[in-house]
Design an enzyme around this catalytic site. Sequence first.
Site, PDB file in Angstrom:
ATOM      1  N   ASP A 124      65.095  36.968  76.600  1.00  0.00           N
ATOM      2  CA  ASP A 124      66.381  37.131  76.555  1.00  0.00           C
ATOM      3  C   ASP A 124      67.066  36.126  75.925  1.00  0.00           C
ATOM      4  OD1 ASP A 124      66.172  35.299  78.600  1.00  0.00           O
ATOM      5  OD2 ASP A 124      68.177  35.656  79.233  1.00  0.00           O
TER       6      ASP A 124
ATOM      7  N   ASP B 132      63.571  32.584  72.727  1.00  0.00           N
ATOM      8  CA  ASP B 132      62.550  33.325  72.939  1.00  0.00           C
ATOM      9  C   ASP B 132      62.382  34.028  71.549  1.00  0.00           C
ATOM     10  OD1 ASP B 132      62.251  33.149  75.873  1.00  0.00           O
ATOM     11  OD2 ASP B 132      63.773  34.344  76.087  1.00  0.00           O
TER      12      ASP B 132
ATOM     13  N   ASP C 101      59.497  35.615  79.567  1.00  0.00           N
ATOM     14  CA  ASP C 101      60.240  34.515  79.688  1.00  0.00           C
ATOM     15  C   ASP C 101      60.686  34.797  81.339  1.00  0.00           C
ATOM     16  OD1 ASP C 101      61.956  32.291  79.211  1.00  0.00           O
ATOM     17  OD2 ASP C 101      63.726  33.940  79.456  1.00  0.00           O
TER      18      ASP C 101
END
Length: 642
Positions: free
Chosen positions: A538, A542, A338
């Site tokens: 995080d 996600d 990410d």
Amino acid sequence: MVVTPPSSAFRFSNLFKDHPDAVAAIACGGLVFLGWQMLNLGWLGIAFFVLTAAYVIGGFDNAREGLTTLFEEKEFDVDLLMIVAALGAAGLGLWRREYTLIVDGAVLILIFAISGALEGYAMQRTERSIQGLMSLTADVARVLRNGQEQTIPISELKMGDQVLVKPGELVPTDGLVIEGFSTLNQASITGESMPVEKAIGDEVFAGTINGNGVLRLKIHQPPESSLIQRVIRLVQQAQTEAPPSQQFIERFECGYAKVIVIAGLLLGTLPPFLLGWSWEETIYRALIFLVVASPCALMASIMPALLSGIANGARQGILFKNGAQLERIGRVRVIAFDKTGTLTTGKPEVVNILATQPSTDKLLQIAAALESLSEHPIGEAIADFTRQQNQAWATARNVQAQAGQGIIGDIEGQQAIVGKAVFVQAQVNHVATNLIEQSQQWEAEGKTVVWVAYAGEILGLIAVADTVRPTAAQAIARLKRLGIERIVMLTGDNSRTAHSIAQQVGVNQVYAELLPEDKVDVIRQLQKQYQSVAMVGDGINDAPALAQASVGIAMGAAGSDVALETADIVLMADRLERLEHAIRLGRRAQGVVKQNIVFALGFVMILLIANFAGNITLPFGVLGHEGSTVIVTLSGLRLLRG
């Protein structure tokens, strides 16, 4: 009067309630040790009572599961084989008055009780993850019906309803803006690093946080179809799918147990007819066979190694939630990152300044005077940066915010303007070409450019951006040298910003402007091509991808609660460079486990051959069995080093 129980008692009651398997394993271990001591002291009656309790407490669940599998599924499994071997050892010990065999049987039960406790812990993750996701959904919504505001449960919302969302509130469901303007923090859903401006016609998502404006939304789809609800369903689906390796282990256990039980029955009945053995000798050899063929050494070849690796990782700030993930990370071929909060800090900062005057002091003072009155993250970043430069600013008066454009105010009798290029340029006399060119260049690099004007003249530009983590580029370079075939980025942010960050850190491929379900699709595509794929993230957005990935890795300090619960591995200090250590540790664990399995199976074969040849006694068989278990356990402890 209400008496509050001591905290220690409260914690123990929670332990018993949440982890009964662990309590049973601990109790079994204590009873085995106590019974062994009583036996050494010659207190046979007490020893038999204590060891019987150890058998019952430690073996009850295994016996129940083994018998359930036998009667309902018509299959033998390792649980049943363990119980048969343990009871056989105990029975033979009573028959021949070799009471240490009862302890050996209790140790067999203890080993499996510990294994069951570890498995039970992993089974609780899904429920906690879903509860964390549900906390992002509002229970009620403000609905405008017949010109009046009503508060109703989310479940009663209908398509076409108009919902009112006030400043600072959680958006209750997906909808289209039909009135108002505001900025929404969508980081938990889409991963965008900056709050997003929403005006009439734009779609907003449930679970996002409204800024300072009031929004009127029109529901265009059922609440159960909202993005956050789809995220919840994706996490549920991905976490309940058993991986191929787990299915293989389950099939292997059933096949192994079936072969050993059938072989034990044949060995206990055929030798008198085929080899002329006495029935006493036959039963004796059959019981030795069940003891030495019990897969304790085989099972111990895996868990001690993985637990040692987990302890090693914990010392390095790497939390492995279960041993299977320690093995899997060693097989990872592709890592997907990410962007916001993972490769970047997730917090906007001032990164560039261009002033039309030799000094930047005036530029910062004017900008901070207006932006300090704004709650927008960009304004906060500019004000914080100005404070760090030890700059003081005058008080701005008659301040007015123009939605989505900028801020205007009076400072020391002159008009000051801070905001977007078009908004500021329309109210000044002249704009230098170099400022326009520099602004375009910074925007091409994915930065947000703030123009500052005072008294009809442009003072300069301030570029704000989500900055790359200092160790990100080095960490990715190390992963490539380690043999990771591909590094990709998955982000909900815009393509321009994503490619700019990717170029700085060395990412191979970028997937931008993704919703949570899009990230899952990308992970699935990568798994079809590369099989083992890790995902590092995080945010709430996600969570589905973390659950779908072969190994989900969350950032511990910056990560959301749901990401931490969903992930298999947590980097406790957000140190990306620890990924290299985690992968090396996983590869070492694989090597140690393979060595242990070969040794355990080889030693079992030696004992079986010796038993068939009639060259070993039961104590020697138990000694060999337990000795091989100790050896592979000590071998697994090698992973504690380094």
